[in-house]
Motif scaffolding. Structure first.
Motif, short mmCIF file in Angstrom:
data_model
loop_
_atom_site.label_atom_id
_atom_site.label_comp_id
_atom_site.label_asym_id
_atom_site.label_seq_id
_atom_site.Cartn_x
_atom_site.Cartn_y
_atom_site.Cartn_z
N LYS A 84 -26.68 -2.51 69.52
CA LYS A 84 -25.90 -3.26 70.50
C LYS A 84 -26.67 -4.46 71.04
O LYS A 84 -26.10 -5.53 71.25
CB LYS A 84 -25.50 -2.34 71.65
CG LYS A 84 -24.47 -1.29 71.26
CD LYS A 84 -24.02 -0.48 72.46
CE LYS A 84 -22.95 0.53 72.07
NZ LYS A 84 -22.49 1.32 73.25
N SER B 78 -25.84 -4.08 62.86
CA SER B 78 -26.34 -2.73 62.60
C SER B 78 -27.07 -2.66 61.26
O SER B 78 -28.14 -2.04 61.16
CB SER B 78 -25.18 -1.73 62.61
OG SER B 78 -25.65 -0.43 62.32
N VAL C 141 -26.46 -3.14 78.75
CA VAL C 141 -27.05 -2.53 77.56
C VAL C 141 -28.56 -2.38 77.72
O VAL C 141 -29.15 -1.36 77.36
CB VAL C 141 -26.72 -3.37 76.30
CG1 VAL C 141 -27.34 -2.74 75.06
CG2 VAL C 141 -25.23 -3.52 76.13
N GLU D 47 -28.99 3.34 68.38
CA GLU D 47 -27.65 2.79 68.59
C GLU D 47 -27.68 1.65 69.60
O GLU D 47 -27.00 0.62 69.43
CB GLU D 47 -26.72 3.90 69.07
CG GLU D 47 -26.46 4.97 68.02
CD GLU D 47 -25.73 6.18 68.59
OE1 GLU D 47 -25.51 6.19 69.83
OE2 GLU D 47 -25.40 7.10 67.82
N HIS E 123 -25.46 -8.28 70.80
CA HIS E 123 -25.35 -9.17 71.95
C HIS E 123 -26.16 -10.44 71.72
O HIS E 123 -25.69 -11.55 72.00
CB HIS E 123 -25.84 -8.46 73.22
CG HIS E 123 -24.80 -7.56 73.83
ND1 HIS E 123 -23.95 -7.98 74.83
CD2 HIS E 123 -24.46 -6.27 73.58
CE1 HIS E 123 -23.15 -6.99 75.17
NE2 HIS E 123 -23.44 -5.93 74.43
#
Length: 573
Positions: free
Chosen positions: A187, A108, A218, A183, A191
């Protein structure tokens, strides 16, 4: 965020002035055209047409020059702002305590430092001029419409708010979707990072298809959210065109009636149409800004969220003396990770002085590595206190504390630079060949380093991927030794070494550990046989303590650990 914008305020003011002058030129052009049509074309006044035509060309050229300079300045402002923001975010992230860092997570933070800041930079490059130009153009062109024909301006006063209502409605619906996209980008990065770093494990267990399915979930969510946003934005242009065209039809219809009635000149209607186009162009710039705004707003909020996270607390009350005997004391220390249901450590007490070696041994999850993290103050104790040389480490600056502690972590993390630079990480200047050789020799790394091309100046790849596990551990140990610390911490740092290398390394360490307080976290009993005291941890508590011989008699847990290993290692003793 204000501190990153403040240095560019003078340039922004100049930018606004240049754009305002350009708009004044653009607003005066329709008036000149109206005069040319009414007083020149309709009356056959050629000299007036030529004079006013030259004036129009001059004003248009001036407007182009002003907007070009404004564009160059906008690029300078936006790129400089992005550079400063990246540097500030990088510095701030380094100042966060570990709980805060782990709250965000590395993927993030990487997304925020790269993609989110790039989004703000693109917004600034593209939108800085329209952000200033659109409102000024709208106000100026509306004023010119009113001074040209008040009654005809009623059309603009109706269509303008309609356009703004469409834009604002779509923006409100888009903002949550753009936040969701940011967001999901986190993710996706998580991944990708997990799969790239764990590719060997995934392939070894044949889980490629399973991982593809997890990523696909995702990825599909990202697609659905992106399509939703795109559908909102697609409706904006048709709605804008419909209102614009209806407005132009109304202007032509009612304008023709006013010309027929003799209350309006042909040139004034042409000028009015130009002002309507300018108003609509200003509103279209608004629509472009609102199309970009939700994504930029989501990126902005995510960056501010990190910047507003308080840095690690510094409660500096004492400066450690440069001289005196080193001692490290755990005084009834307890610790719980944030959000944990039960403590990781409970009532831990021990002391280690210069020249002493204490070992910590125990099962997985017993809290061994956590003890070393608390010494570095990566986390703060929940109860009790840790004292270095008689001073609570909470009262010492992190820089002063960590300058006295050498640390070889459980996972030997090496940086993308030369062997010499990795070992001398704690030094302001590069280590000499003699200094580097000394630490390499103690860590049993000299042979394989000198065998490599460029030797000590050979490049270590990112995370040390071009080295074996044992080689990375030895370089990590050499780096800890190069600090010449008062306290040495080894967090299972010998686990990847063969028995002979382990024995040779510990023998070479002896002269240095005679001057330091040493704590060794280990899984192998053979690594801790010569320690002055061994602490046996279980479920975060010290259940036994003593020398190897004492524990073999008094501790069932230690005996079981030793018995499971000594059968294989008896020849190594």
């Amino acid at each position: 965020m204000k501190q990153y914008i403040k240095p560019y305020i003078p340039l922004i003011i100049i930018e606004v002035l240049l754009i305002a002058l350009s708009i004044l030129a653009d607003l005066y052009l329709p008036r000149l055209m109206s005069h040319i049509v009414d007083a020149g074309v309709l009356r056959g006044n050629v000299p007036l047409i030529l004079n006013k035509g030259v004036a129009m060309i001059g004003l248009a050229a001036l407007s182009v020059i002003l907007m070009t300079v404004a564009g160059l300045m906008a690029a300078k402002i936006s790129m400089g702002f992005a550079r400063d923001l990246r540097a500030g975010l990088f510095s701030h992230v380094l100042s966060l305590d570990f709980p805060s860092f782990e709250t965000f997570g590395a993927p993030s933070i990487l997304t925020r430092a790269t993609d989110d800041i790039s989004q703000l930079e693109r917004m600034a490059v593209v939108a800085l001029r329209p952000m200033v130009r659109a409102p000024l153009m709208f106000v100026g062109a509306t004023y010119m419409c009113l001074t040209t024909d008040v009654k005809l301006s009623a059309i603009i006063l109706i269509s303008g708010p309609m356009l703004l209502a469409v834009v604002i409605t779509i923006a409100r619906k888009s903002i949550p979707c753009f936040r969701r996209i940011r967001e999901l980008m986190d993710k996706i990065n998580l991944h990708f990072r997990e799969r790239l770093t764990g590719i060997r494990v995934i392939r070894a267990f044949g889980k490629e298809s399973y991982e593809d399915k997890r990523f696909d979930e995702v990825n599909r969510s990202m697609r659905r959210t992106s399509e939703q946003v795109n559908n909102y934005l697609i409706t904006m242009l048709p709605a804008f065109n419909l209102i614009f065209n209806l407005s132009m039809v109304a202007v032509l219809y009612f304008g023709a009636g006013r010309i027929h009635a003799g209350t309006m000149e042909v040139g004034d209607l042409m000028a009015f149409i130009q002002y309507v186009v300018q108003i609509m162009f200003a509103l279209s710039m608004f629509s472009m800004l609102f199309a970009m705004y939700p994504n930029a707003k989501a990126a902005y909020d995510r960056i501010v969220e990190v910047l507003e996270t308080p840095p690690a607390k510094e409660n500096v009350k004492v400066t450690l003396p440069e001289e005196g005997e080193t001692s490290l004391v755990f005084d009834h220390v307890s610790f719980s990770y944030p959000g944990a249901e039960r403590p990781v450590l409970s009532d831990i007490s021990f002391e280690v002085k210069a020249g002493e070696k204490i070992a910590i041994i125990g099962g997985t999850g017993s809290g061994k590595s956590t003890i070393l993290k608390l010494i570095h103050r990566f986390y703060h104790v929940s109860g009790g206190e840790i004292r270095l040389n008689g001073v609570n480490i909470e009262d010492i600056s992190a820089k002063d504390l960590r300058s006295r502690v050498g640390y070889a972590p459980q996972k030997a993390m090496l940086l993308l630079r030369s062997v010499r630079e990795n070992i001398g990480l704690s030094h302001d200047k590069p280590l000499s060949d003699g200094e580097t050789d000394r630490y390499l020799s103690i860590a049993q790394a000299k042979d394989f380093v000198h065998a490599a091309e460029n030797g000590m100046d050979a490049t270590v790849s990112q995370t040390g991927k071009n080295l074996s596990g044992g080689q990375k551990q030895r370089l990590s140990i050499a780096r800890a030794l190069a600090k010449e610390p008062e306290v040495l911490l080894f967090d299972d740092a010998f686990s990847a070494l063969d028995f002979q290398t382990d024995k040779a390394l510990r023998r070479a360490l002896a002269p240095m550990t005679d001057r330091t307080a040493t704590i060794i976290v280990a899984q192998r009993v053979m690594t801790v046989l010569d320690c002055d005291e061994i602490l046996v941890l279980d479920d975060g508590k010290i259940i036994s303590r003593g020398t190897h011989e004492e524990l073999m008699k008094s501790s069932t847990v230690y005996r079981e650990i030793a018995a499971s290993q000594l059968g294989e290692e008896v020849l190594y003793a």
